[in-house]
Design an enzyme around this catalytic site. Structure first.
Site, PDB file in Angstrom:
ATOM      1  CE  LYS A   8      -2.035  -0.910   3.972  1.00 36.34           C
ATOM      2  NZ  LYS A   8      -1.265  -2.122   4.398  1.00 36.34           N
ATOM      3  NE  ARG A  83      -4.898  -0.984   9.882  1.00 37.36           N
ATOM      4  CZ  ARG A  83      -3.673  -0.288   9.253  1.00 37.36           C
ATOM      5  NH1 ARG A  83      -3.798   0.842   9.112  1.00 37.36           N
ATOM      6  NH2 ARG A  83      -2.604  -1.070   8.744  1.00 37.36           N
ATOM      7  NE  ARG A 122       7.599  -2.308   6.094  1.00 35.13           N
ATOM      8  CZ  ARG A 122       6.635  -1.960   6.314  1.00 35.13           C
ATOM      9  NH1 ARG A 122       5.992  -1.452   5.546  1.00 35.13           N
ATOM     10  NH2 ARG A 122       5.859  -2.387   7.624  1.00 35.13           N
ATOM     11  NE  ARG A 155       6.225   0.128  10.253  1.00 36.75           N
ATOM     12  CZ  ARG A 155       5.022  -0.019   9.414  1.00 36.75           C
ATOM     13  NH1 ARG A 155       4.831   0.665   8.325  1.00 36.75           N
ATOM     14  NH2 ARG A 155       3.750  -0.552   9.985  1.00 36.75           N
ATOM     15  NE  ARG A 166       2.102  -4.407  11.283  1.00 34.40           N
ATOM     16  CZ  ARG A 166       2.959  -4.356  10.665  1.00 34.40           C
ATOM     17  NH1 ARG A 166       4.231  -4.792  11.232  1.00 34.40           N
ATOM     18  NH2 ARG A 166       3.077  -3.599   9.503  1.00 34.40           N
TER      19      ARG A 166
HETATM   20  P1  AP5 Z   1       5.062  -1.569   2.061  1.00 36.73           P
HETATM   21  O1  AP5 Z   1       4.532  -0.783   0.523  1.00 36.73           O
HETATM   22  O2  AP5 Z   1       5.593  -0.741   2.764  1.00 36.73           O
HETATM   23  O3  AP5 Z   1       3.584  -2.088   2.508  1.00 36.73           O
HETATM   24  P2  AP5 Z   1       2.325  -1.507   3.204  1.00 36.73           P
HETATM   25  O4  AP5 Z   1       1.123  -2.489   2.696  1.00 36.73           O
HETATM   26  O5  AP5 Z   1       2.298  -0.111   3.140  1.00 36.73           O
HETATM   27  O6  AP5 Z   1       2.556  -2.162   4.695  1.00 36.73           O
HETATM   28  P3  AP5 Z   1       2.490  -1.710   6.102  1.00 36.73           P
HETATM   29  O7  AP5 Z   1       3.192  -2.737   7.083  1.00 36.73           O
HETATM   30  O8  AP5 Z   1       2.968  -0.231   5.920  1.00 36.73           O
HETATM   31  O9  AP5 Z   1       1.109  -1.666   6.363  1.00 36.73           O
HETATM   32  P4  AP5 Z   1       0.331  -1.382   7.638  1.00 36.73           P
HETATM   33  O10 AP5 Z   1      -0.939  -1.480   7.445  1.00 36.73           O
HETATM   34  O11 AP5 Z   1       0.515  -2.866   8.420  1.00 36.73           O
HETATM   35  O12 AP5 Z   1       1.228  -0.292   8.331  1.00 36.73           O
HETATM   36  P5  AP5 Z   1       0.468   1.285   8.488  1.00 36.73           P
HETATM   37  O13 AP5 Z   1       1.420   1.868   8.711  1.00 36.73           O
HETATM   38  O14 AP5 Z   1      -0.632   1.539   7.765  1.00 36.73           O
HETATM   39  O15 AP5 Z   1       5.649  -2.734   1.455  1.00 36.73           O
HETATM   40  C1  AP5 Z   1       6.472  -3.635   2.510  1.00 36.73           C
HETATM   41  C2  AP5 Z   1       7.456  -4.266   1.800  1.00 36.73           C
HETATM   42  O16 AP5 Z   1       7.237  -4.990   0.661  1.00 36.73           O
HETATM   43  C3  AP5 Z   1       8.603  -3.185   1.448  1.00 36.73           C
HETATM   44  O17 AP5 Z   1       9.606  -3.717   1.742  1.00 36.73           O
HETATM   45  C4  AP5 Z   1       8.503  -3.040  -0.014  1.00 36.73           C
HETATM   46  O18 AP5 Z   1       9.648  -2.694  -0.860  1.00 36.73           O
HETATM   47  C5  AP5 Z   1       7.898  -4.538  -0.440  1.00 36.73           C
HETATM   48  N1  AP5 Z   1       7.084  -4.534  -1.531  1.00 36.73           N
HETATM   49  C6  AP5 Z   1       6.188  -3.643  -1.655  1.00 36.73           C
HETATM   50  N2  AP5 Z   1       5.414  -3.861  -2.895  1.00 36.73           N
HETATM   51  C7  AP5 Z   1       5.994  -4.932  -3.397  1.00 36.73           C
HETATM   52  C8  AP5 Z   1       5.804  -5.899  -4.403  1.00 36.73           C
HETATM   53  N3  AP5 Z   1       4.964  -5.424  -5.513  1.00 36.73           N
HETATM   54  N4  AP5 Z   1       6.570  -6.724  -4.941  1.00 36.73           N
HETATM   55  C9  AP5 Z   1       7.529  -7.118  -4.086  1.00 36.73           C
HETATM   56  N5  AP5 Z   1       8.112  -6.417  -2.617  1.00 36.73           N
HETATM   57  C10 AP5 Z   1       7.152  -5.348  -2.897  1.00 36.73           C
HETATM   58  O19 AP5 Z   1      -0.030   1.142  10.247  1.00 36.73           O
HETATM   59  C11 AP5 Z   1       0.649   1.051  11.047  1.00 36.73           C
HETATM   60  C12 AP5 Z   1       0.179   0.844  12.350  1.00 36.73           C
HETATM   61  O20 AP5 Z   1      -0.703   1.977  12.657  1.00 36.73           O
HETATM   62  C13 AP5 Z   1      -0.935  -0.207  12.499  1.00 36.73           C
HETATM   63  O21 AP5 Z   1      -0.567  -1.450  12.960  1.00 36.73           O
HETATM   64  C14 AP5 Z   1      -2.143   0.642  13.764  1.00 36.73           C
HETATM   65  O22 AP5 Z   1      -1.352   0.150  14.813  1.00 36.73           O
HETATM   66  C15 AP5 Z   1      -1.873   1.957  13.357  1.00 36.73           C
HETATM   67  N6  AP5 Z   1      -2.941   2.458  12.548  1.00 36.73           N
HETATM   68  C16 AP5 Z   1      -2.715   2.849  10.918  1.00 36.73           C
HETATM   69  N7  AP5 Z   1      -4.012   3.176  10.637  1.00 36.73           N
HETATM   70  C17 AP5 Z   1      -4.727   2.816  11.443  1.00 36.73           C
HETATM   71  C18 AP5 Z   1      -6.203   2.689  11.420  1.00 36.73           C
HETATM   72  N8  AP5 Z   1      -7.185   3.433  10.384  1.00 36.73           N
HETATM   73  N9  AP5 Z   1      -6.850   2.441  12.771  1.00 36.73           N
HETATM   74  C19 AP5 Z   1      -6.407   1.930  13.733  1.00 36.73           C
HETATM   75  N10 AP5 Z   1      -4.800   1.942  13.798  1.00 36.73           N
HETATM   76  C20 AP5 Z   1      -4.323   2.061  12.783  1.00 36.73           C
END
Ligand code: AP5
Length: 210
Positions: A8, A83, A122, A155, A166
């Site tokens: 994402k 979410r 990552r 992270r 998660r």
């Molecule tokens: P990346 O693009 O970083 O993946 P992502 O889907 O963004 O994963 P996240 O871990 O950031 O998602 P998340 O939803 O857990 O975290 P968020 O920050 O939203 O890619 C991952 C890896 O894969 C990288 O190394 C990349 O290079 C590689 N990659 C990417 N695309 C690829 C491809 N096509 N092919 C191969 N490799 C690839 O949330 C973090 C925390 O915040 C949550 O756990 C929660 O505690 C809180 N939070 C955030 N939003 C909310 C909400 N709405 N409600 C409540 N709590 C929330």
């Protein structure tokens, strides 16, 4: 939409650069608040590092304030929000109030084994947040961000234990949103295994109405 590691954030950063719209990532906003030590950051930290969701009222209030800013008038990209069903319902109400409805709910599907591989490998830039991977998306210089020269770090929630939590929150609270958006005719599903460049081309085609 998509579980942790679906790609994402990677796609979001490319999309906002191409379409010149704000990237509203609740995860990034929480991490920024934690870095700055704000009251929001203190609340968020107690949930995020262990992989739990930040409570709905906190998250909804944050997005409400951000979406009402003028730079969202020409469009916006939400990443990691909504979410939960209450967040989706609040978003629906909010977008009606400000007359900025969402066009699509984009879901990136990726198998669990690949999510674990991606998250555990990552590294992110400490300064600009750009994501890398120790095997498949290496920086030009080891440990240094190609974009801004910042240090690459892991992270605190990118470990197997927090990831298990998660993923279970994703299954229980977030996955039901796919049906929610499907029923509204807004859901667009993409294969997260086609490679980052190919996926970007597919997403651009959708967003450009091709
Ligand atoms: P990346 O693009 O970083 O993946 P992502 O889907 O963004 O994963 P996240 O871990 O950031 O998602 P998340 O939803 O857990 O975290 P968020 O920050 O939203 O890619 C991952 C890896 O894969 C990288 O190394 C990349 O290079 C590689 N990659 C990417 N695309 C690829 C491809 N096509 N092919 C191969 N490799 C690839 O949330 C973090 C925390 O915040 C949550 O756990 C929660 O505690 C809180 N939070 C955030 N939003 C909310 C909400 N709405 N409600 C409540 N709590 C929330």
């Amino acid at each position: 939409m998509g579980p942790p590691g679906a790609g994402k954030g990677t796609q979001a950063k490319r999309i906002i650069a191409k379409f010149d719209i704000p990237h509203i990532s609740t995860g990034d906003m929480f991490r920024e608040a934690i870095k700055e030590g704000t009251p929001l950051g203190k609340i968020a930290q107690s949930y995020i590092n262990d992989g739990h969701l930040v409570p709905d009222d906190v998250t909804i209030g944050l997005v409400k304030e951000r979406l009402s800013r003028d730079d969202c008038k020409k469009g916006y990209l939400l990443d990691g929000f909504p979410r939960t069903i209450p967040q989706a319902e609040a978003l629906e109400k909010l977008t009606k109030e400000i007359d900025r409805p969402i066009s699509y709910a984009i879901d990136i599907e990726t198998p669990k084994a690949e999510l674990i591989r991606r998250i555990c490998g990552r590294r992110v830039c400490k300064v600009c947040g750009a994501p890398y991977h120790i095997e498949t998306a290496k920086p030009k210089v080891d440990g240094i961000c190609d974009i801004c020269g910042g240090e690459l770090v892991q992270r605190p929630d990118d470990n197997e234990e927090a990831l298990t939590t998660r993923l279970s929150h994703y299954e229980e609270s977030t996955k039901p949103l796919l049906v929610f958006y499907k029923n509204k005719g807004l859901l667009k599903t993409f294969d997260g295994m086609v490679g980052s460049d190919n996926l970007f081309v597919e997403l651009c085609a959708l967003l450009e109405g091709k």
